[in-house]
Scaffold this motif. Structure first.
Motif, PDB file in Angstrom:
ATOM      1  N   ALA A 143       0.982  -1.185  -0.362  1.00 34.71           N
ATOM      2  CA  ALA A 143      -0.052  -0.057  -0.081  1.00 34.71           C
ATOM      3  C   ALA A 143       0.995   1.390   0.266  1.00 34.71           C
ATOM      4  CB  ALA A 143      -1.066   0.162   0.863  1.00 34.71           C
ATOM      5  N   VAL A 144       1.479   1.144   1.090  1.00 36.15           N
ATOM      6  CA  VAL A 144       2.923   2.759   0.910  1.00 36.15           C
ATOM      7  C   VAL A 144       3.495   2.539  -0.329  1.00 36.15           C
ATOM      8  CG1 VAL A 144       4.539   3.321   1.822  1.00 36.15           C
ATOM      9  CG2 VAL A 144       2.831   2.342   3.505  1.00 36.15           C
ATOM     10  N   ALA A 145       4.007   1.313  -1.230  1.00 33.25           N
ATOM     11  CA  ALA A 145       4.920   2.159  -2.522  1.00 33.25           C
ATOM     12  C   ALA A 145       3.482   2.121  -3.261  1.00 33.25           C
ATOM     13  CB  ALA A 145       4.932  -0.215  -3.076  1.00 33.25           C
ATOM     14  N   ALA A 146       2.223   1.648  -3.690  1.00 37.81           N
ATOM     15  CA  ALA A 146       1.000   2.759  -4.652  1.00 37.81           C
ATOM     16  C   ALA A 146       1.341   3.800  -4.528  1.00 37.81           C
ATOM     17  CB  ALA A 146      -0.122   1.641  -4.432  1.00 37.81           C
ATOM     18  N   ASP A 147       1.296   4.113  -3.603  1.00 41.30           N
ATOM     19  CA  ASP A 147       1.489   5.953  -3.670  1.00 41.30           C
ATOM     20  C   ASP A 147       3.184   6.987  -3.621  1.00 41.30           C
ATOM     21  OD1 ASP A 147       0.880   8.408  -2.321  1.00 41.30           O
ATOM     22  OD2 ASP A 147       0.692   7.507  -0.420  1.00 41.30           O
ATOM     23  N   ASP A 148       2.898   7.083  -4.590  1.00 41.93           N
ATOM     24  CA  ASP A 148       4.194   7.975  -5.415  1.00 41.93           C
ATOM     25  C   ASP A 148       4.183   9.177  -4.491  1.00 41.93           C
ATOM     26  OD1 ASP A 148       2.525   9.367  -6.475  1.00 41.93           O
ATOM     27  OD2 ASP A 148       3.093   8.810  -8.705  1.00 41.93           O
ATOM     28  N   GLY A 176       7.052  15.661   8.560  1.00 42.99           N
ATOM     29  CA  GLY A 176       6.966  15.032   7.138  1.00 42.99           C
ATOM     30  C   GLY A 176       6.216  13.567   7.023  1.00 42.99           C
ATOM     31  N   VAL A 177       5.899  12.770   7.835  1.00 40.73           N
ATOM     32  CA  VAL A 177       4.866  12.420   8.322  1.00 40.73           C
ATOM     33  C   VAL A 177       3.918  11.746   7.619  1.00 40.73           C
ATOM     34  CG1 VAL A 177       4.243  10.564   9.533  1.00 40.73           C
ATOM     35  CG2 VAL A 177       6.292  11.457  10.484  1.00 40.73           C
ATOM     36  N   ARG A 178       3.986  10.459   6.261  1.00 39.19           N
ATOM     37  CA  ARG A 178       2.459  10.781   5.420  1.00 39.19           C
ATOM     38  C   ARG A 178       1.714   9.313   6.130  1.00 39.19           C
ATOM     39  NH1 ARG A 178       0.171  12.683   1.265  1.00 39.19           N
ATOM     40  NH2 ARG A 178       2.068  13.824   0.731  1.00 39.19           N
ATOM     41  N   TYR A 179       2.958   8.452   6.730  1.00 43.42           N
ATOM     42  CA  TYR A 179       2.328   6.980   7.124  1.00 43.42           C
ATOM     43  C   TYR A 179       2.834   6.713   8.433  1.00 43.42           C
ATOM     44  CZ  TYR A 179       0.532   5.869   2.621  1.00 43.42           C
ATOM     45  OH  TYR A 179      -0.448   5.985   1.136  1.00 43.42           O
ATOM     46  N   LEU A 224      11.000  -2.008   6.292  1.00 43.59           N
ATOM     47  CA  LEU A 224      10.173  -3.174   5.222  1.00 43.59           C
ATOM     48  C   LEU A 224       9.921  -1.613   3.776  1.00 43.59           C
ATOM     49  CD1 LEU A 224       8.202  -5.811   4.650  1.00 43.59           C
ATOM     50  CD2 LEU A 224       6.387  -4.640   6.377  1.00 43.59           C
ATOM     51  N   PHE A 225      10.064  -0.581   3.958  1.00 43.76           N
ATOM     52  CA  PHE A 225       8.840   0.265   3.180  1.00 43.76           C
ATOM     53  C   PHE A 225      10.125   1.172   2.922  1.00 43.76           C
ATOM     54  CE2 PHE A 225       6.463   0.233   7.351  1.00 43.76           C
ATOM     55  CZ  PHE A 225       4.565  -0.488   6.949  1.00 43.76           C
ATOM     56  N   ASP A 226       9.769   1.614   1.168  1.00 44.51           N
ATOM     57  CA  ASP A 226      10.484   1.917   0.433  1.00 44.51           C
ATOM     58  C   ASP A 226      10.335   3.894   0.567  1.00 44.51           C
ATOM     59  OD1 ASP A 226       7.794   2.890  -0.617  1.00 44.51           O
ATOM     60  OD2 ASP A 226       7.995   1.925  -3.015  1.00 44.51           O
ATOM     61  N   ARG A 227      10.380   4.408   1.424  1.00 46.73           N
ATOM     62  CA  ARG A 227      10.604   4.983   1.872  1.00 46.73           C
ATOM     63  C   ARG A 227      11.440   5.644   3.540  1.00 46.73           C
ATOM     64  NH1 ARG A 227       4.765   8.111   1.103  1.00 46.73           N
ATOM     65  NH2 ARG A 227       4.942   6.878  -0.971  1.00 46.73           N
ATOM     66  N   ARG A 228      11.726   6.650   3.966  1.00 43.39           N
ATOM     67  CA  ARG A 228      12.594   7.145   5.264  1.00 43.39           C
ATOM     68  C   ARG A 228      11.638   6.066   6.242  1.00 43.39           C
ATOM     69  NH1 ARG A 228      14.396   8.837   9.485  1.00 43.39           N
ATOM     70  NH2 ARG A 228      16.133  10.950   9.400  1.00 43.39           N
ATOM     71  N   THR A 229      12.099   5.492   7.391  1.00 42.74           N
ATOM     72  CA  THR A 229      11.209   6.010   8.013  1.00 42.74           C
ATOM     73  C   THR A 229      11.840   6.413   9.434  1.00 42.74           C
ATOM     74  OG1 THR A 229      12.514   4.023   8.668  1.00 42.74           O
ATOM     75  CG2 THR A 229      10.772   3.728   6.932  1.00 42.74           C
ATOM     76  N   LEU A 230      11.074   6.274  10.627  1.00 43.61           N
ATOM     77  CA  LEU A 230      11.035   7.344  11.980  1.00 43.61           C
ATOM     78  C   LEU A 230      11.393   6.297  13.018  1.00 43.61           C
ATOM     79  CD1 LEU A 230      10.181  11.009  11.772  1.00 43.61           C
ATOM     80  CD2 LEU A 230      12.219  10.274  11.079  1.00 43.61           C
ATOM     81  N   VAL A 255      -5.091   2.188   6.724  1.00 42.19           N
ATOM     82  CA  VAL A 255      -5.128   1.972   5.043  1.00 42.19           C
ATOM     83  C   VAL A 255      -5.231  -0.056   5.259  1.00 42.19           C
ATOM     84  CG1 VAL A 255      -3.908   1.652   3.006  1.00 42.19           C
ATOM     85  CG2 VAL A 255      -4.084   3.327   4.236  1.00 42.19           C
ATOM     86  N   VAL A 256      -5.048  -0.189   6.270  1.00 45.41           N
ATOM     87  CA  VAL A 256      -4.489  -1.434   6.897  1.00 45.41           C
ATOM     88  C   VAL A 256      -5.055  -1.904   8.234  1.00 45.41           C
ATOM     89  CG1 VAL A 256      -3.235  -3.393   7.176  1.00 45.41           C
ATOM     90  CG2 VAL A 256      -2.633  -2.616   4.790  1.00 45.41           C
TER      91      VAL A 256
END
Length: 630
Positions: A436-441, A538-541, A473-479, A562-563
């Protein structure tokens, strides 16, 4: 070298790998402490890095690149196999080169090499670091014998050939990252200064170290990371045998985490057997130095002594105070906190010493001033005469006993450390959140909750302490909370403050509850206000990667699920609050990485052999004698 001398080293390492890893080589992911592999690790996210010290950039980048063509669990299995195979083969071949040079390797030396290879990868240092999940550090450790021999070769090779051999041998350290490079410098640096043409060798070695360090060295200069001096006490070596911290370190144990001690290792009988083996190995090394000092005798002895001294610093109060003062002056001294790590050169000395013991038992240790073995079959006697007694049964027994002795005295490493390295599969809910995170650009980071990075995973079957997989696990920066809480011997705990400044700011905003590690009561009462604060970071999820009772997002309009499963909840922050820029990769960091990759490719092509054990090429030049083939 003949066929046995080329094949047997790799066979020894591979057999040790299968015996040690066992179930870890099967399908699934082995998750334990720092050993964290995930399906489809994102290469752009790895290269973009974070605000802390870029420890994992080289190893994660290689794993992410390999994951483009191989499943993640296969990449993990190959990485673990490489640790034992490279390490065992490297120690084996180093001993053979030291005794026989580039000549034919007789049977006694093959047997001694097998003993050295087994001892180098089957000891408490490897077992404890493996149970800590530090596979990248162990990969650098596996490359140390190759680096040592590459340094020896620089004295007789042309500069370009010497440099290519050094860079090629440092490939495992380049993947392992900064700790592996530091270990390589400690282990081979004294040899570069102790051998012939020392200044040229040392200069080439330093240049090679810088070349392979650029992927983590360049981003570290602008990381803004800080090192907490409290880590000195947390990471100090401790006793894991009845012989105290000093005896444990001498036996190559003493890691700071009691959860990383292999099963049964601390029992008096096994601990005593292990200590006696180490004493015999050191005696064998001393006998070798007296009988016929090898080319690395002085350098490796200095490295082992220096590493043991660094490990002892954290054991006693004055040493801990000294280390804390150093770290307070400059965070770059932070790697010295984990002193037990620097036992690596001592492990190599002990492995070679055990090989020397077997050479002595087979009456095959060369005499002082000799050029390797004079015998070409069974060895030589004390005066150098040929031993014509054939292959008595006692020799066969001595070989088998010595080669397998490291396994016998450390049975806790067998078959995945008694099942502690068992692979598991990621739940479908975790993979659904990742997709779900990967599908969001749209840009924006992922906040990982609970705010406690190291914890047990209930879905792993037998809960084991591991870095939360959601951090990668996710394709973006994690905090995530990169603080580390370490239990103290008095029953309390030491908290080592993390290095990521942005994560510290997130912790300040969350005000996490110490019991649940979720947003404190002041924040959970108004999740919409919390979402606005997180959006400013800058946190989206927001990922809640554990079963929780406190559903702080209930009723919020700006935090939408979302999940939502029992073990994984993915929340999306309303777009109106997001203030995020796309994570870009610095051009300087890309350049540094390309320089390192280019240097490695050049070194492999230039060397024409594996990891620097290539045969030295004869010098040619004006006035050199030319042979005309007949």
């Amino acid at each position: 070298m003949g066929a046995p001398a080329r094949v047997l080293p790799w066979t020894v390492g591979l057999v040790a790998a299968v015996l040690a890893l066992g179930p870890a080589l099967g399908p699934g992911y082995v998750l334990r402490y720092d050993m964290l592999f995930v399906p489809g690790l994102s290469l752009p996210t790895v290269l973009a890095g974070a605000d802390g010290f870029p420890r994992a950039i080289p190893s994660d980048a290689v794993v992410a690149a390999l994951s483009l063509v191989l499943p993640g669990d296969v990449v993990q299995a190959l990485a673990l196999l490489a640790v034992f195979t490279l390490g065992g083969a490297g120690a084996f071949r180093l001993l053979a080169r030291l005794v026989c040079g580039a000549g034919r390797v007789p049977g006694p030396v093959l047997a001694a090499g097998a003993a050295a290879g087994t001892a180098y990868v089957w000891n408490p240092f490897v077992a404890e670091r493996l149970l800590l999940g530090q596979w990248a550090v162990l990969l650098g450790y596996a490359g140390l014998p190759w680096v040592v021999w590459a340094v020896v070769r620089t004295a007789s090779a042309r500069p370009a050939a010497g440099l290519s051999g050094l860079v090629c041998s440092l490939v495992p350290a380049a993947v392992g990252g900064f700790s592996s490079v530091v270990l390589s410098a400690l282990t081979a640096g004294p040899q570069a200064l102790a051998g012939p043409r020392r200044w040229r060798s040392a200069g080439l070695f330093l240049f090679a170290l810088v070349l392979v360090s650029l992927p983590w060295l360049v981003p570290s200069l602008s990381s803004g990371a800080a090192t907490d001096p409290a880590g000195v006490e947390a990471f100090a070596a401790r006793s894991d045998t009845p012989f105290g911290a000093v005896g444990s370190l001498l036996a190559l144990g003493g890691v700071w985490n009691s959860g990383a001690v292999p099963p049964g290792y601390g029992e008096p009988v096994t601990a005593l057997a292990r200590l006696l083996l180490c004493a015999a190995s050191l005696a064998g090394w001393a006998w070798w130095l007296y009988r016929a000092p090898p080319a690395v005798g002085t350098g490796l002895s200095v490295s082992a002594a220096a590493g043991f001294g660094i490990a002892l610093l954290g054991v006693f109060a004055p040493g801990r105070e000294f280390l804390a003062a150093l770290i307070g002056l400059w965070p770059g001294f932070g790697p010295l906190r984990d002193g037990q790590l620097y036992l690596a050169p001592l492990a190599l000395v002990q492995a070679l010493g055990l090989g020397a013991v077997l050479l002595w038992l087979l009456r095959a240790l060369p005499v002082r001033g000799g050029a390797g073995l004079a015998a070409d079959t069974g060895g030589t006697g004390p005066a150098g005469e040929r031993d014509r007694s054939g292959l008595p049964l006692w020799r066969v027994g001595a070989v088998v006993f010595t080669v397998f002795l490291p396994v016998v005295v450390l049975p806790g490493l067998l078959w995945g450390a008694g099942g502690r390295l068992a692979p598991v599969q990621y739940p479908d809910s975790w993979l659904a959140a990742r997709d779900a995170v990967a599908a969001d650009d749209r840009p924006g980071a992922v906040l990982v909750l609970p705010w406690s990075a190291y914890r047990g995973l209930e879905w792993s079957g037998e809960p084991v302490v591991v870095l939360d997989p959601a951090t990668k696990l996710f394709d973006r920066r994690t905090l995530w909370n990169d603080d580390l809480r370490v239990g103290a011997e008095d029953g309390g705990s030491v908290v080592v403050t993390g290095e990521d400044a942005r994560a510290r700011e997130a912790a300040r905003l969350l005000e996490p509850d110490p019991e649940t590690a979720l947003p404190g009561s002041g924040r959970s009462r108004d999740p919409d206000a919390l979402a606005e604060l997180l959006g400013g970071l800058g946190v989206r999820y927001v990922v809640v990667s554990a079963p929780v009772d406190n559903r702080f997002w209930s009723g919020a309009e700006t935090l939408s699920p979302v999940v939502e499963e029992s073990d994984m909840t993915l929340l999306e922050v309303s777009d109106q609050h997001i203030k995020a820029d796309k994570d870009d990769i610095s051009g300087l960091e890309v350049t540094g990485g390309l320089v390192t990759v280019g240097a490695i490719i050049w070194s492999i092509a230039r060397s024409g052999s594996s990891l620097g054990f290539q045969r030295p090429q004869p010098r040619t030049g004006r006035g050199a004698r030319k042979e005309i083939p007949k």
